[in-house]
Write a protein that holds these residues in place. Structure first.
Motif, mmCIF file in Angstrom:
data_model
loop_
_atom_site.group_PDB
_atom_site.id
_atom_site.type_symbol
_atom_site.label_atom_id
_atom_site.label_comp_id
_atom_site.label_asym_id
_atom_site.label_seq_id
_atom_site.Cartn_x
_atom_site.Cartn_y
_atom_site.Cartn_z
ATOM 1 N N ARG A 135 0.834 -1.209 0.000
ATOM 2 C CA ARG A 135 0.000 0.000 0.000
ATOM 3 C C ARG A 135 0.871 1.261 0.000
ATOM 4 O O ARG A 135 0.547 2.257 -0.660
ATOM 5 C CB ARG A 135 -0.923 0.005 1.216
ATOM 6 C CG ARG A 135 -2.041 -1.030 1.179
ATOM 7 C CD ARG A 135 -3.170 -0.639 2.137
ATOM 8 N NE ARG A 135 -2.667 -0.298 3.468
ATOM 9 C CZ ARG A 135 -2.512 -1.167 4.457
ATOM 10 N NH1 ARG A 135 -2.814 -2.451 4.272
ATOM 11 N NH2 ARG A 135 -2.070 -0.767 5.630
ATOM 12 N N LEU A 136 1.950 1.200 0.779
ATOM 13 C CA LEU A 136 2.858 2.354 0.843
ATOM 14 C C LEU A 136 3.464 2.641 -0.522
ATOM 15 O O LEU A 136 3.526 3.802 -0.970
ATOM 16 C CB LEU A 136 3.964 2.068 1.870
ATOM 17 C CG LEU A 136 5.033 3.156 2.058
ATOM 18 C CD1 LEU A 136 4.413 4.450 2.574
ATOM 19 C CD2 LEU A 136 6.121 2.663 3.025
ATOM 20 N N LEU A 137 3.889 1.620 -1.234
ATOM 21 C CA LEU A 137 4.462 1.795 -2.567
ATOM 22 C C LEU A 137 3.418 2.324 -3.548
ATOM 23 O O LEU A 137 3.721 3.179 -4.401
ATOM 24 C CB LEU A 137 5.023 0.461 -3.058
ATOM 25 C CG LEU A 137 6.236 -0.097 -2.300
ATOM 26 C CD1 LEU A 137 6.536 -1.521 -2.751
ATOM 27 C CD2 LEU A 137 7.457 0.806 -2.513
ATOM 28 N N GLU A 138 2.182 1.810 -3.419
ATOM 29 C CA GLU A 138 1.120 2.274 -4.319
ATOM 30 C C GLU A 138 0.805 3.745 -4.074
ATOM 31 O O GLU A 138 0.627 4.530 -5.022
ATOM 32 C CB GLU A 138 -0.131 1.422 -4.103
ATOM 33 C CG GLU A 138 -1.278 1.788 -5.040
ATOM 34 C CD GLU A 138 -2.504 0.926 -4.798
ATOM 35 O OE1 GLU A 138 -3.144 0.523 -5.775
ATOM 36 O OE2 GLU A 138 -2.821 0.658 -3.613
ATOM 37 N N VAL A 183 10.186 11.230 3.290
ATOM 38 C CA VAL A 183 9.178 10.634 4.176
ATOM 39 C C VAL A 183 8.797 9.249 3.682
ATOM 40 O O VAL A 183 8.696 8.283 4.454
ATOM 41 C CB VAL A 183 7.937 11.539 4.268
ATOM 42 C CG1 VAL A 183 6.790 10.802 4.960
ATOM 43 C CG2 VAL A 183 8.276 12.817 5.014
ATOM 44 N N PHE A 184 8.586 9.148 2.364
ATOM 45 C CA PHE A 184 8.262 7.847 1.767
ATOM 46 C C PHE A 184 9.392 6.837 2.018
ATOM 47 O O PHE A 184 9.158 5.704 2.448
ATOM 48 C CB PHE A 184 8.018 8.048 0.264
ATOM 49 C CG PHE A 184 8.088 6.806 -0.557
ATOM 50 C CD1 PHE A 184 7.409 5.641 -0.184
ATOM 51 C CD2 PHE A 184 8.853 6.778 -1.730
ATOM 52 C CE1 PHE A 184 7.492 4.492 -0.966
ATOM 53 C CE2 PHE A 184 8.937 5.631 -2.501
ATOM 54 C CZ PHE A 184 8.258 4.484 -2.109
ATOM 55 N N TYR A 185 10.612 7.260 1.783
ATOM 56 C CA TYR A 185 11.770 6.381 1.965
ATOM 57 C C TYR A 185 11.902 5.958 3.434
ATOM 58 O O TYR A 185 12.118 4.782 3.740
ATOM 59 C CB TYR A 185 13.013 7.126 1.488
ATOM 60 C CG TYR A 185 14.332 6.500 1.857
ATOM 61 C CD1 TYR A 185 14.790 5.339 1.240
ATOM 62 C CD2 TYR A 185 15.143 7.093 2.827
ATOM 63 C CE1 TYR A 185 16.008 4.776 1.571
ATOM 64 C CE2 TYR A 185 16.367 6.538 3.166
ATOM 65 C CZ TYR A 185 16.794 5.382 2.546
ATOM 66 O OH TYR A 185 18.010 4.838 2.883
ATOM 67 N N LEU A 186 11.767 6.906 4.356
ATOM 68 C CA LEU A 186 11.909 6.595 5.782
ATOM 69 C C LEU A 186 10.774 5.693 6.280
ATOM 70 O O LEU A 186 10.991 4.822 7.129
ATOM 71 C CB LEU A 186 11.960 7.893 6.593
ATOM 72 C CG LEU A 186 13.216 8.749 6.386
ATOM 73 C CD1 LEU A 186 13.095 10.079 7.118
ATOM 74 C CD2 LEU A 186 14.464 7.995 6.866
ATOM 75 N N ASP A 187 9.561 5.923 5.763
ATOM 76 C CA ASP A 187 8.446 5.036 6.125
ATOM 77 C C ASP A 187 8.743 3.600 5.700
ATOM 78 O O ASP A 187 8.462 2.645 6.431
ATOM 79 C CB ASP A 187 7.145 5.505 5.455
ATOM 80 C CG ASP A 187 6.520 6.673 6.180
ATOM 81 O OD1 ASP A 187 6.975 6.973 7.311
ATOM 82 O OD2 ASP A 187 5.593 7.289 5.617
ATOM 83 N N LEU A 188 9.316 3.469 4.517
ATOM 84 C CA LEU A 188 9.647 2.134 4.009
ATOM 85 C C LEU A 188 10.720 1.473 4.888
ATOM 86 O O LEU A 188 10.623 0.282 5.215
ATOM 87 C CB LEU A 188 10.126 2.257 2.558
ATOM 88 C CG LEU A 188 10.360 0.954 1.789
ATOM 89 C CD1 LEU A 188 9.130 0.048 1.838
ATOM 90 C CD2 LEU A 188 10.734 1.252 0.335
ATOM 91 N N ILE A 189 11.717 2.256 5.283
ATOM 92 C CA ILE A 189 12.765 1.737 6.159
ATOM 93 C C ILE A 189 12.167 1.275 7.491
ATOM 94 O O ILE A 189 12.524 0.206 8.028
ATOM 95 C CB ILE A 189 13.840 2.824 6.415
ATOM 96 C CG1 ILE A 189 14.605 3.140 5.122
ATOM 97 C CG2 ILE A 189 14.811 2.371 7.502
ATOM 98 C CD1 ILE A 189 15.442 1.998 4.624
ATOM 99 N N GLU A 190 11.240 2.067 8.027
ATOM 100 C CA GLU A 190 10.624 1.726 9.316
ATOM 101 C C GLU A 190 9.795 0.440 9.197
ATOM 102 O O GLU A 190 9.790 -0.404 10.097
ATOM 103 C CB GLU A 190 9.741 2.874 9.807
ATOM 104 C CG GLU A 190 10.500 4.116 10.241
ATOM 105 C CD GLU A 190 11.428 3.844 11.425
ATOM 106 O OE1 GLU A 190 11.073 3.007 12.276
ATOM 107 O OE2 GLU A 190 12.507 4.466 11.474
ATOM 108 N N ARG A 191 9.077 0.294 8.097
ATOM 109 C CA ARG A 191 8.272 -0.919 7.884
ATOM 110 C C ARG A 191 9.166 -2.161 7.826
ATOM 111 O O ARG A 191 8.840 -3.207 8.382
ATOM 112 C CB ARG A 191 7.472 -0.796 6.588
ATOM 113 C CG ARG A 191 6.317 0.177 6.647
ATOM 114 C CD ARG A 191 5.202 -0.346 7.519
ATOM 115 N NE ARG A 191 4.035 0.511 7.482
ATOM 116 C CZ ARG A 191 2.916 0.289 8.182
ATOM 117 N NH1 ARG A 191 2.849 -0.777 8.958
ATOM 118 N NH2 ARG A 191 1.908 1.125 8.099
#
Length: 556
Positions: free
Chosen positions: A445-448, A528-536
């Motif tokens: 979902r995050l990538l979409e 923000v997108f990149y950091l969210d992905l790292i956190e996931r």
């Protein structure tokens, strides 16, 4: 009133038999499972194992269901299982000898009542094994008390010529009579779900003179067919390997009954010769001993013949029992426990669940590869990988639900303390695995969402993400090793180090990206997108270490 008493006595006999078997199985605990699981590919060792286990726990059905579950779980091959099933058929004849020796020559019921006091004292012991042995002792007592009541409750047909004449109508008619009483023995065993109860009733009828010896022999042959039903019922919801193992039991017993019917009179003559040669002939107990001997010799001969044809039996059952349509589907699904609840032997259900959880770990690991593909996918390919992530989240939910249902249906009162601890940890393990499935779908979902806002990862970002994925793969390796070797591991340092590496890499990437944002505020949204992905991805490491911690905590 006599009929009601007879039914009650039969119920007491069956309850005692189940209690005896349950107590012995719990006393053996995980050692019983390890013993059977250690069988080699040598069919002769399998036969000896089946004999020993069945004689020890006094239940061929429990042994056969155990074997079926182990085949389903991949612990035993079909070839190994066939050998154990042959041995179980021999081991179950011990019950007939116990009943014929102690159930009629002496009033063992009068001794069983005071022996129940011993069983009660053991049952209130603080030691779990002593309590289980106490349960077995009480079951043994109830078995013989029920047998005594059955003997007394069966009406005396000697004062009822019409009833005796009705029974005699089915005797003395050659093969027809043999087939009729084989059918009676089969149906009676199917109804009672206990070959031991059928043998006990047969011995009572024979002892009271209601049926002739040859007809009692035919009933015992039928019991060998009827007893296969339990395993087939247990395997019906299992995978194709389980159904084949259960059907192999049927093939084995049906073949034996067929040759025994064809050679019925010579076979009975052989039994008489053996009984007389060992000094058991010429007494009032001789017919009872002869039935027990027939039961034993029948299974010994059948095993002696068919053990050489084990590969052929395997080919036959594989050609008849085909995989179901849904078993040909390549989507992940339950492989070992089957839907519909726990198997009838609780200690063995624990082994089933352990294998299914190991398979569950392999399923959720596949999600990592789909995450990698989704991150690096082109615009045209991304929807395919996003659907994969959604599908695997649903698969993880379904497998978690089915395993939890299976665990819920296990009778806790019939488990050893170590197995109870394992089940408590299993709930945590499957919950963490389900969370891993949720993580994959959340990353999709995050990538979409990022694509909808025309955000993308730079080449450098993708390299950084790949380094995280490699570390998570290492964590999965540690998790899989710990799941597979849970009984052997002395620590989970492998998992701890893997999780530490993930956390340190996450911190490095986050700090580096925050410095970039300070210098280039216009890159805030992409960051923000990149950091969210790292956190996931880091969260996935948390779930993985939790699984290893639960595995280490469930060691018995």
């Amino acid at each position: 009133m006599m009929i009601i008493t007879l039914l009650g006595a039969l119920g007491m006999f069956l309850f005692g038999m189940n209690m005896l078997s349950s107590g012995l199985q719990k006393a053996a605990g995980s050692g019983l499972r390890k013993f059977v699981a250690s069988i080699t590919s040598n069919p002769f060792k399998g036969v000896l194992t089946g004999m020993g286990v069945t004689a020890a726990i006094q239940s061929s059905s429990a042994t056969t269901v155990m074997v079926v579950s182990f085949v389903s779980a991949g612990i035993l091959t079909l070839t190994q299982a066939i050998g154990v099933i042959m041995g179980a058929n021999i081991g179950t004849t011990m019950t007939a000898w116990i009943v014929s020796i102690f159930g009629f020559s002496a009033d063992i019921a009068s001794l069983a009542v005071p022996l129940m006091a011993v069983g009660f004292l053991l049952s209130i012991s603080k030691r779990g094994r002593m309590r289980n042995i106490g349960e077995a002792v009480v079951g043994f007592c109830l078995l013989f008390i029920g047998l005594s009541f059955m003997k007394n409750a069966i009406p005396d047909l000697g004062h009822n010529p019409e009833a005796m004449a009705f029974i005699s109508n089915f005797s003395g008619k050659g093969v027809f009579s043999v087939l009729f009483f084989v059918t009676v023995g089969t149906l009676l065993t199917i109804v009672l779900q206990s070959s031991s109860a059928t043998v006990a009733l047969t011995l009572i009828f024979l002892n009271m003179g209601y049926i002739e010896f040859d007809m009692a022999a035919a009933m015992v042959l039928g019991e060998n067919i009827g007893t296969t039903i339990t395993a087939n019922i247990a395997a019906s919801m299992g995978n194709v390997s389980a159904r084949r193992a259960a059907f192999a039991h049927t093939v084995f017993n049906v073949f034996g009954v067929l040759w025994a019917i064809c050679l019925f009179k010579p076979f009975l003559s052989l039994i008489a010769l053996i009984i007389n040669s060992i000094g058991l002939g010429g007494t009032s107990q001789t017919p009872l001993y002869s039935i027990s001997m027939l039961h034993t010799v029948f299974n010994l001969i059948n095993t002696g013949i068919l053990i050489w044809f084990t590969p052929l039996i395997e080919k036959i059952v594989c050609s008849i029992i085909k995989p179901r349509a849904n078993e040909a589907d390549d989507s992940p699904k339950l492989m070992y426990i089957g839907k519909g609840g726990a198997i009838s032997t609780p200690e063995l259900a624990v082994t089933e669940a352990e294998k299914e959880i190991l398979h569950f770990g392999q399923v959720v690991r596949e999600d990592l590869e789909y995450i990698r593909h989704a991150i690096n996918a082109s615009e045209s390919d991304f929807p395919k990988w996003k659907e994969k992530l959604i599908k695997y989240e649903e698969v993880a939910d379904n497998i978690e639900y089915e395993i939890a249902t299976f665990l819920n249906n296990i009778d806790r009162s019939a488990l050893s303390e170590g197995s109870e601890d394992k089940i408590r940890s299993m709930y945590r393990i499957i919950s963490e695995m389900e969370s891993l499935g949720d993580s994959g779908e959340a990353i999709g979902r995050l990538l979409e969402r990022a694509r909808e806002h025309h955000q993308s990862l730079s080449h450098a970002h993708k390299i950084d993400i790949e380094s995280m994925l490699l570390l998570i793969s290492d964590a999965y390796d540690a998790m899989s090793y710990n799941l597979k070797n849970g009984e052997k591991i002395t620590d989970i340092d492998n998992a701890v180090m893997a999780e530490k590496a993930i956390n340190e890499r996450r911190a490095e990437l986050r700090d580096a990206q925050l410095k970039i944002v300070e210098e280039h505020p216009e890159e805030y949204f992409e960051s923000v997108f990149y950091l969210d992905l790292i956190e996931r991805l880091e969260e996935m490491g948390d779930y993985i270490i939790n699984i290893s911690q639960a595995v280490f905590g469930k060691k018995s």
